[in-house]
Design an enzyme around this catalytic site. Sequence first.
Site, PDB file in Angstrom:
ATOM      1  CG  ASP A 104      36.723 -26.160   3.190  1.00 53.35           C
ATOM      2  OD1 ASP A 104      37.840 -26.360   3.721  1.00 53.35           O
ATOM      3  OD2 ASP A 104      35.974 -25.226   3.536  1.00 53.35           O
ATOM      4  CB  ILE A 155      39.367 -26.321   6.599  1.00 55.37           C
ATOM      5  CG1 ILE A 155      39.951 -25.317   7.583  1.00 55.37           C
ATOM      6  CG2 ILE A 155      38.044 -26.870   7.095  1.00 55.37           C
ATOM      7  CD1 ILE A 155      39.046 -24.114   7.828  1.00 55.37           C
ATOM      8  CE  LYS A 195      37.657 -24.125  11.576  1.00 55.14           C
ATOM      9  NZ  LYS A 195      36.825 -23.434  12.555  1.00 55.14           N
ATOM     10  CE1 TYR A 216      32.088 -21.851   7.218  1.00 54.35           C
ATOM     11  CE2 TYR A 216      31.401 -22.243   9.487  1.00 54.35           C
ATOM     12  CZ  TYR A 216      32.020 -21.437   8.531  1.00 54.35           C
ATOM     13  OH  TYR A 216      32.565 -20.238   8.896  1.00 54.35           O
TER      14      TYR A 216
END
Lengths: 473, 487
Positions: A231, A233, A278, A145
């Site tokens: 992570d 998410i 998300k 990302y």
Amino acid sequence: MKLLSTKATCNSHGQDSSYFLGWEEYEKNPYDNVHNPKGIIQMGLAENQLSFDLLESWLAKNPDASGFKRDGKSIFRELALFQDYHGMPAFKQALVDFMAEIRGNKVTFDPNHIVLTAGSTSANETLMFCLAEKGEAFLLPTPYYPGFDRDLKWRTGVEIVPIHCTSSNNFQVTEQALQQAYQEAQKRNLKVKGVMVTNPSNPLGTTMSRSELNLLVDFIKENKDMHLISDEIYSGTVFSSPNFISVMEILKDRNDFNNSKDADNIFERVHVVYSLSKDLGLPGFRVGAIYSENDTVVAAATKMSSFGLISSQTQYLLSAMLGDKKFTKNYLAENLKRLKKRQNKLVSGLQKAGISCLESNAGLFCWVDMRHLLHSNTFEAEMELWKKIVYQVGLNISPGSSCHCTEPGWFRVCFANMSEETLKLAMKRLKAFVVESTGNVNGVTTKSTKRNLLTKWVFRLSSRDQRDQQEER
Amino acid sequence: MGLVSMDQPQLLSKIATGDGHGETSSYFDGWKAYDKNPFHPTKNPQGVIQMGLAENQLTADLVQNWIMSNPEASICTLEGVHNFKEMANFQDYHGLPEFRNAVAKFMSRTRGNRVTFDPDRIVMSGGATGAHEATAFCLADPGDAFLVPTPYYPGFDRDLRWRTGVKLVPVICESANNFKLTKQALEEAYEKATEDNIRIKGLLITNPSNPLGTVMDRNTLRTVVNFINEKRIHLISDEIYAATVFSHPSFISIAEILEHDTDIECDRNLVHIVYSLSKDMGFPGFRVGIIYSYNDTVVNCARKMSSFGLVSTQTQYLMAKMLSDDEFVKKFLTESAKRLAQRYRIFTSGLTKVGINCLQSNGGLFVWMDLRGLLKEATFESELELWRVIIHEVKINVSPGVSFHCSEPGWFRVCYANMDDRDVQIALQRIRSFVVQNNKEVMVSEKNTKPCWHSNLRLSLKTRRFDDIVMSPHSPFPQSPLVKATT
């Protein structure tokens, strides 16, 4: 003496990256089906807009949570004053329950080990401040990302050293790549404080395999001063098999299996980052979290959360929403159904344009293979192609180079932030562009199309943990 | 879950394992005492009364009524849910335009509409806490320093220094002139820093002052502006208590000096304002922090940094609606000032009745209480001893001056706006009992309500100490500024 700080005048904020430039172009000329039908369609923003109606209907049925009330009585004053950085207990409990539910209740989380932050942007930066000194480094698998360049490095002074992953094995992390990255860091005189992964992956849209996760846990087991940050998410966006395996599950399994105490204090060196941006599609509410079994990390991160607490108004609303187990069960299932359907639409639309993508089972985007559309196997060619796609085709997609991918020609294309009609239009535009640039799509086999077909065949045969290939397309 | 990794210092960063978070300060000790034994009128009437928290609880009813009458301001109610999706999705770090417009207008209103603010210069942050840290990151490199007049808010030690590596250099202000900031003090602090090879990047002022509760007069502001321009350093004006000013003299914002005092040369690129709704509106829980900078580069940089602490759009939306309701804002500001004035009067007259004086103030949510007369010795050890007595025996959490880096022992910040009328009376009663109990020579009767400077001299615990205190340079002499009315 210069007027501003180095941080203010450098560009480590990463915003000169093409990732953000595409957004800027979109802002100048945004598509609107009525007012601006020729505008740029935003496919560079990983948002989940598919399930708002579910949230809205919950709100309609729960006026208390919406209106600063508890049992009909106003608690406005209480909320307006609540600034305790430990966070609202009811909210933390609801959040950890939600996180456990997403993981099929295979692992549970202790609300006392959760730190609330203003989005995962803040969570990731805070972890860096807690785990590393300026000038030290974390290893990250590529592609990753683009925001990490800002979140992990900008104000912390921490470095990122890439673990190069390639399409040859679907961008999975290998022992070799990991060791190479570690060597690279040594060469650059950077002390490695750990590894950070995004699982499910952004931008790949894939879940990490058990063997990859074990590889990483082994790595930090050996290197006793290193951490592993996961992570997660996108953990609530895993819409098809293989199932999501959280790093916490791996730790639990290993612990159970070994039946020994945590001699290497692995539990204190693994940290999970989460957010509701998300899974629930609420990026505007700024709800992030760090989960760690390391008490010192929790204590320090909690104090640091003062710099970005979650609005009490928002904590209250979400504690009620996530505390409604009937709602969360239904939401999670329905949301996944819709994501799967929408991803399928993107994939088949791309196929019709002769474009394939990495087989994925999660996320709000696909990792699209446009290598056959490059006039040369270079990042310059990728940029050229990207510019054509933004300006001529009118689609904002994210070029792989902005994600630090080592191979040119890959693009991240989001599918959950628009209506079905808009997606259809986007695919139509793309197909028209491909036809125009390559002469044909299916049928006449040019050299590039041949290569493309071969690659597709190779992808179909490669398996991730022998998963079922009979996916509905 | 395993040992805390203090025996593996390399595992975590120095920032995480050090105490740069500042929480070992006595400022927080009182809070801990309160947390263990919090006062409640019925459930725990012997508990510790919290007077160490600068909160504004006097106007919650006004806001509550507004919220109930304006359901469309919430994105969750029937009337407002049509905006839910857009708000839930909006994460643009520029913030909602209507939010910025409303905040700019509100900032102007709280300055009597004497200045206007450009909504495009408004940058969000995670409360003023986040604003200060972000500003420090933008203006200074690790090792650089800011000048801060003492006494100052203890949180600055964390907000400006912890993760930024920036230093704070105190500018000493003294009771002899009501702790006013002087050119001499500024010059002295600057010179000393230069001698010590510390690079000063800016000056941070809090106006209205925390913990003093006073506003800066025009001359002082002008002095400040001249000083920072001459030295080419930044000025950060924390105006978080702007709308808590309840009587004369009026609050003068640094923005007014920039706009109106055109005889002074000022490079606007050096001026920045930190603001928040936590004190003026009483919403610390909503985390609405603002950086307002006249410097374009700083606006751009701070805006990018605001990603680390954006204001929830749920809150932005509510604030946008509330603060653009002109009628409500007008009513709120007037009523808030009225209630603060009344509370201030009740509290300070209650204190005066037992011979306790405070620095004359007209803003903030607290008073700067002078307890020098109660100290055994004019030392900070005595101050902390007295403070412990206040916490554990009088059972009131107040904040000792040493935690605000005050140069003189014996001063305490006492908050009065975070409780209801009844609790104020209980607090005053406890203080009264304590003073009476410890002062066998008090001549002030219950009926004598006139403030009498004589009583100050009699607050000593023993006759002998009384002499010491009278002779010490810090004792409250008859011509003490605390007694005469100042403008």
